[in-house]
Design a protein around this motif. Structure first.
Motif, PDB file in Angstrom:
ATOM      1  N   THR A  67     -20.328   7.270 -14.487  1.00 43.66           N
ATOM      2  CA  THR A  67     -18.995   7.766 -15.153  1.00 43.66           C
ATOM      3  C   THR A  67     -18.809   7.827 -16.529  1.00 43.66           C
ATOM      4  O   THR A  67     -19.456   7.017 -17.395  1.00 43.66           O
ATOM      5  N   PHE A  68     -18.194   8.770 -17.101  1.00 45.57           N
ATOM      6  CA  PHE A  68     -18.234   8.980 -18.600  1.00 45.57           C
ATOM      7  C   PHE A  68     -16.733   8.950 -19.074  1.00 45.57           C
ATOM      8  O   PHE A  68     -15.983   9.764 -18.658  1.00 45.57           O
ATOM      9  N   LEU A  69     -16.273   7.761 -19.688  1.00 49.59           N
ATOM     10  CA  LEU A  69     -14.982   7.731 -20.272  1.00 49.59           C
ATOM     11  C   LEU A  69     -14.885   8.087 -21.654  1.00 49.59           C
ATOM     12  O   LEU A  69     -15.577   7.656 -22.584  1.00 49.59           O
ATOM     13  N   GLN A  70     -14.177   9.225 -21.949  1.00 47.38           N
ATOM     14  CA  GLN A  70     -13.808   9.567 -23.233  1.00 47.38           C
ATOM     15  C   GLN A  70     -12.384   9.371 -23.668  1.00 47.38           C
ATOM     16  O   GLN A  70     -11.557   9.854 -23.042  1.00 47.38           O
ATOM     17  N   ILE A  71     -12.191   8.553 -24.637  1.00 47.72           N
ATOM     18  CA  ILE A  71     -10.984   8.398 -25.071  1.00 47.72           C
ATOM     19  C   ILE A  71     -10.769   9.100 -26.588  1.00 47.72           C
ATOM     20  O   ILE A  71     -11.724   9.011 -27.285  1.00 47.72           O
ATOM     21  N   ALA A  72      -9.903  10.201 -26.399  1.00 41.94           N
ATOM     22  CA  ALA A  72      -9.576  10.930 -27.741  1.00 41.94           C
ATOM     23  C   ALA A  72      -8.243  11.208 -27.751  1.00 41.94           C
ATOM     24  O   ALA A  72      -7.896  12.253 -27.339  1.00 41.94           O
ATOM     25  N   PRO A  73      -7.653  10.543 -28.432  1.00 37.71           N
ATOM     26  CA  PRO A  73      -6.073  10.732 -28.699  1.00 37.71           C
ATOM     27  C   PRO A  73      -6.064  12.088 -29.720  1.00 37.71           C
ATOM     28  O   PRO A  73      -6.786  12.162 -30.564  1.00 37.71           O
ATOM     29  N   THR A  74      -4.875  12.734 -29.659  1.00 34.77           N
ATOM     30  CA  THR A  74      -4.736  13.888 -30.308  1.00 34.77           C
ATOM     31  C   THR A  74      -4.652  13.717 -31.828  1.00 34.77           C
ATOM     32  O   THR A  74      -3.924  12.619 -32.193  1.00 34.77           O
ATOM     33  N   SER A  75      -5.074  14.444 -32.779  1.00 34.48           N
ATOM     34  CA  SER A  75      -4.921  14.260 -34.169  1.00 34.48           C
ATOM     35  C   SER A  75      -4.506  15.458 -34.677  1.00 34.48           C
ATOM     36  O   SER A  75      -4.920  16.472 -34.290  1.00 34.48           O
ATOM     37  N   ARG A  76      -3.590  15.588 -35.757  1.00 37.91           N
ATOM     38  CA  ARG A  76      -3.245  16.757 -36.412  1.00 37.91           C
ATOM     39  C   ARG A  76      -2.980  17.906 -35.506  1.00 37.91           C
ATOM     40  O   ARG A  76      -3.372  18.973 -35.450  1.00 37.91           O
ATOM     41  N   GLY A  77      -2.137  17.487 -34.473  1.00 37.60           N
ATOM     42  CA  GLY A  77      -1.664  18.363 -33.539  1.00 37.60           C
ATOM     43  C   GLY A  77      -0.830  19.441 -33.923  1.00 37.60           C
ATOM     44  O   GLY A  77      -0.421  20.670 -33.123  1.00 37.60           O
ATOM     45  N   ASP A  78      -0.512  19.590 -35.160  1.00 36.29           N
ATOM     46  CA  ASP A  78       0.218  20.703 -35.967  1.00 36.29           C
ATOM     47  C   ASP A  78      -0.735  21.909 -36.209  1.00 36.29           C
ATOM     48  O   ASP A  78      -0.129  22.878 -36.476  1.00 36.29           O
TER      49      ASP A  78
END
Ligand code: ADQ
Length: 467
Positions: free
Chosen positions: A294-305
């Motif tokens: 299983t590949f768990l990728q955590i990647a919260p949005t940044s600079r969404g504008d």
């Protein structure tokens, strides 16, 4: 910190960074290190206020303990054009070798210059003669130059957290002709790696007004300044402690299934799509009798504008969806993609639980995740770090498994090597990595930078008059 006297040269420390913590200081990390240095030296931390319709000059005090925290004002338009515009749609892509993503608008630079000048005036109004001024990052490349123009002769250092563009890429910056003067206005211009130092050196070599001296020093407009690498570290002990304490959330994966982990801000420089594709390549060629990873990728949005960030988010969602559609089974989802912020303690626990970390940016100043992962491991049964050649961390972390993220087949082979690595090899690599991460930690970084800065010769008056 500088030997003997607590105060560098008897003065205070003034730190400028775009972000400034408003409440309690989170443990570990850069924010904590700056807080520690300020607590020791006394002084001020200056950062951007929340945008308001109109920006007033001067600074607003937002906190006052062993040192003061103050903000400079930013109008909504400046936030859009200085921060999202010039800083994050011109300097960020250019410095990460993505000239194709440049979004150049002359007006954005005008706002960048306005904000840098406003900040410089505010600092000039409060700096006392022996204060050290420490500027963080690409948001403030012009501040030192503006301070010199205002007659400020304090020692000024800048640390650039991101890479420096190579000599041909840098030509895409409309303000390229001003860069040598901006850099030369500092006493210390600090970078993450030797590679970045070489890029600055190349650029300065092409500048007729700059003379190269020995040992990282240059002379321009009659005074010397230094360009040097100060690779940033982490609070390794704090991370190791957090990882040991952490209770990892129950992951609904098979008990013996290997866990691969990625932790990044959602940014095109982090190579997430390439990483997903390399994982798909691994799945495609994985022998049937191997356990399903299983590949768990955590990647919260940044600079969404910023448009480029909206595009990478869409692309990543589509890529994850397509790979899962192709390889998933009733009881197995190969990619878990979590698009939100996760608590640091939980991340520390996940690092420790993971068998392999994928730290594979296409360009990165340093990449702290690589160091956090190493600090969080159980030394008796450590996981394996896969690290991109393009992360600044590679200069200190040669015992990682190194990959070229642009080569999916080579990357997939490296994933196989990591998953199959025997315990002796894992321990051998981990011991060496761990030693470096603990020795060259965040305290080492702060101390080295401030020692150098406090020892720099003071700028001379003739230079100030000439600027
Ligand atoms: P960043 O580009 O933000 O920093 P990085 O060095 O990887 O990149 O630091 C990210 C930090 O955020 C790490 O401490 C990590 O644990 C945390 N983080 C990442 N994803 C998270 C998530 N989903 N939830 C919670 N926390 C998360 C810039 C440069 C880097 C340089 C640093 C420091 O781009 O190259 O290493 O500054 O100089």
């Amino acid at each position: 910190m500088p030997d003997g006297d607590d105060k560098p040269g008897g003065g205070r420390l003034i730190v400028l960074s775009n972000r400034i913590p408003r409440g309690n200081i989170p443990s570990g990390g850069l924010v904590h290190a700056i807080h520690e240095a300020l607590t020791q030296f006394g002084g001020l931390w200056i950062g951007a206020a929340e945008p308001t319709p109109v920006a007033e000059p001067g600074l607003t005090t937002i906190g006052d303990d062993a040192y003061e925290r103050r903000t400079f004002a930013l109008s909504e338009e400046e936030h859009r054009r200085y921060y999202l515009g010039y800083a994050n749609s011109v300097l960020w892509p250019l410095f990460h070798h993505r000239s194709d993503l440049l979004d150049i608008d002359e007006g954005d630079f005008d706002h960048y210059a306005t904000v840098n000048k406003r900040v410089a005036r505010a600092i000039a109004a409060i700096a006392k003669p022996n204060d050290l001024i420490w500027v963080q990052d690409y948001h403030f490349l012009m501040v030192a130059h503006e301070l010199r123009a205002l007659g400020v002769s304090n020692r000024i250092g800048l640390f650039l957290h991101i890479p420096f563009p190579n000599p041909s890429d840098v030509m895409a910056l409309p303000q390229v002709a001003m860069l040598p003067a901006w850099i030369a206005a500092h006493d210390i211009f600090g970078l993450q790696t030797q590679r970045d130092v070489s890029s600055v050196r190349e650029m300065l070599r092409a500048d007729a007004k700059t003379e190269q001296l020995d040992d990282g020093f240059f002379r321009r407009a009659g005074r010397e300044f230094c360009v040097r690498a100060f690779p940033i570290g982490i609070d390794a002990q704090a991370f190791a402690d957090a990882a040991e304490r952490a209770t990892v959330p129950r992951l609904t994966i098979e008990k013996r299934a290997p866990l691969l982990l990625g932790v990044d801000r959602l940014d095109y420089s982090k190579g997430l799509v390439h990483r997903f594709e390399a994982f798909a390549h691994y799945l495609e060629n994985r022998p049937d009798h191997y356990p399903r990873p299983t590949f768990l990728q955590i990647a919260p949005t940044s600079r969404g504008d910023v448009t480029a960030y909206q595009e990478i988010r869409e692309e990543l969602e589509q890529t994850a969806g397509a790979i899962n559609a192709q390889y998933a089974d009733l009881d197995w989802t190969p990619i878990r993609y979590v698009n939100r912020h996760v608590d640091r303690d939980v991340i520390a626990g996940l690092y420790r639980r993971a068998d392999v970390a994928l730290v594979t940016p296409l360009a990165d100043g340093m990449n702290l995740v690589a160091k956090e992962f190493v600090a969080a491991q159980d030394p008796d049964d450590p996981g394996v770090l896969i690290l991109s050649h393009f992360a600044g961390a590679v200069e200190q972390m040669k015992e990682a498994l190194l990959v070229n993220p642009f080569d999916p087949a080579g990357f997939a082979h490296t994933i196989a090597d990591a998953l199959n690595m025997d315990i002796r090899e894992r321990r051998r690599r981990h011991d060496a990595l761990r030693e470096g991460v603990f020795r060259q930690d965040i305290g080492w970084w702060t101390q080295r930078f401030l020692d150098r800065l406090s020892a720099a010769p003071r700028p001379i008056d003739d230079y100030l008059k000439a600027i």
